[in-house]
Design an enzyme around this catalytic site. Structure first.
Site, PDB file in Angstrom:
ATOM      1  N   SER A 133       0.811  -1.217   0.000  1.00 51.20           N
ATOM      2  CA  SER A 133       0.000   0.000   0.000  1.00 51.20           C
ATOM      3  C   SER A 133       0.846   1.269   0.000  1.00 51.20           C
ATOM      4  O   SER A 133       0.361   2.341  -0.371  1.00 51.20           O
ATOM      5  CB  SER A 133      -0.954   0.011   1.202  1.00 51.20           C
ATOM      6  OG  SER A 133      -0.248   0.144   2.417  1.00 51.20           O
ATOM      7  N   LYS A 170       0.679   4.289   6.836  1.00 53.02           N
ATOM      8  CA  LYS A 170       0.058   5.186   5.869  1.00 53.02           C
ATOM      9  C   LYS A 170       0.629   6.597   6.047  1.00 53.02           C
ATOM     10  O   LYS A 170       1.298   6.897   7.028  1.00 53.02           O
ATOM     11  CB  LYS A 170      -1.461   5.238   6.067  1.00 53.02           C
ATOM     12  CG  LYS A 170      -2.195   3.936   5.776  1.00 53.02           C
ATOM     13  CD  LYS A 170      -2.223   3.599   4.313  1.00 53.02           C
ATOM     14  CE  LYS A 170      -3.097   2.376   4.037  1.00 53.02           C
ATOM     15  NZ  LYS A 170      -2.510   1.129   4.569  1.00 53.02           N
TER      16      LYS A 170
END
Length: 215
Positions: A133, A170
């Site tokens: 990701s 993230k």
């Protein structure tokens, strides 16, 4: 005052911006792509010139082993007691069980002795990255992310957070009414978290990266 050529200043400024934005320096390939060099070797030549002038320090064998020196206003400059300058012993965290602290003993698979020059600030542990990701930020599956424990993070920093039963890496973006956890890969969706959500907890910020095979 140390005088840099225009190109050296560009490289230096790029390194500083990368550290301020993400918590760790760019790779040679990223420097070459950003500044239009013909190859990572050209970036390496400029890095060695900066090291000779004493404004950066290079760690051998690590693509992100770049440390800025001599910046009194640089919050990312690593400062450690003299006895700690040789190496850091960092726990490697593997899978994290739901509801238990990241640094619980059962999560620690081993310890690594690391050169402090690999990191933009002193880390508390290494987290094994799972998934892609954050691929476009240069963070790949299997990488070891160096994490400094923090209860707060700046907008745009790469963070480690708990989201329900999961631990995720993230980029943090503050939004009206909460925060958005940004994936650096278009194949993954961003995650919006409402302010005050009991499902969300900040565990720390990224301060460096080790790639197996470069360690």
């Amino acid at each position: 005052m140390i005088k840099l050529t225009a190109r050296q200043q560009q490289v230096f400024d790029l390194i500083r911006r990368a550290i301020e934005r993400s918590g760790f320096p760019p790779t040679r390939a990223e420097i070459a792509a950003e500044l239009g060099f013909s190859s990572p070797n050209a970036a390496e030549e400029h890095l060695r010139a900066l090291a000779r002038k004493g404004v950066i320090e290079l760690a051998a064998g690590a693509s992100r082993g770049i440390r800025l020196l001599g910046l009194d206003d640089a919050p990312h400059q690593l400062t450690l007691p003299h006895a700690a300058l040789m190496q850091l012993s960092l726990p490697l965290v593997g899978r994290v069980a739901a509801g238990s602290p990241i640094l619980a003993q059962e999560h620690i698979s081993q310890h690594y002795a690391c050169d402090p020059a690999l990191f933009s600030s002193k880390p508390d542990y290494l987290l094994k990255v799972r998934g892609l990701s954050m691929r476009d930020a240069g963070i790949l599956d299997g990488d070891l992310l160096a994490v400094q424990k923090r209860a707060e993070a700046k907008d745009g920093q790469i963070i480690v957070a708990r989201l329900g039963d999961d631990v995720t890496v993230k980029r943090l973006k503050r939004r009206p009414g909460g925060v958005e956890l940004i994936a650096e890969n278009p194949d993954y969706e961003n995650i919006f978290v409402k302010a005050g959500s009991a499902e969300f907890a900040l565990e720390g910020i990224a301060v460096g990266l080790i790639r197996p095979g470069e360690f």
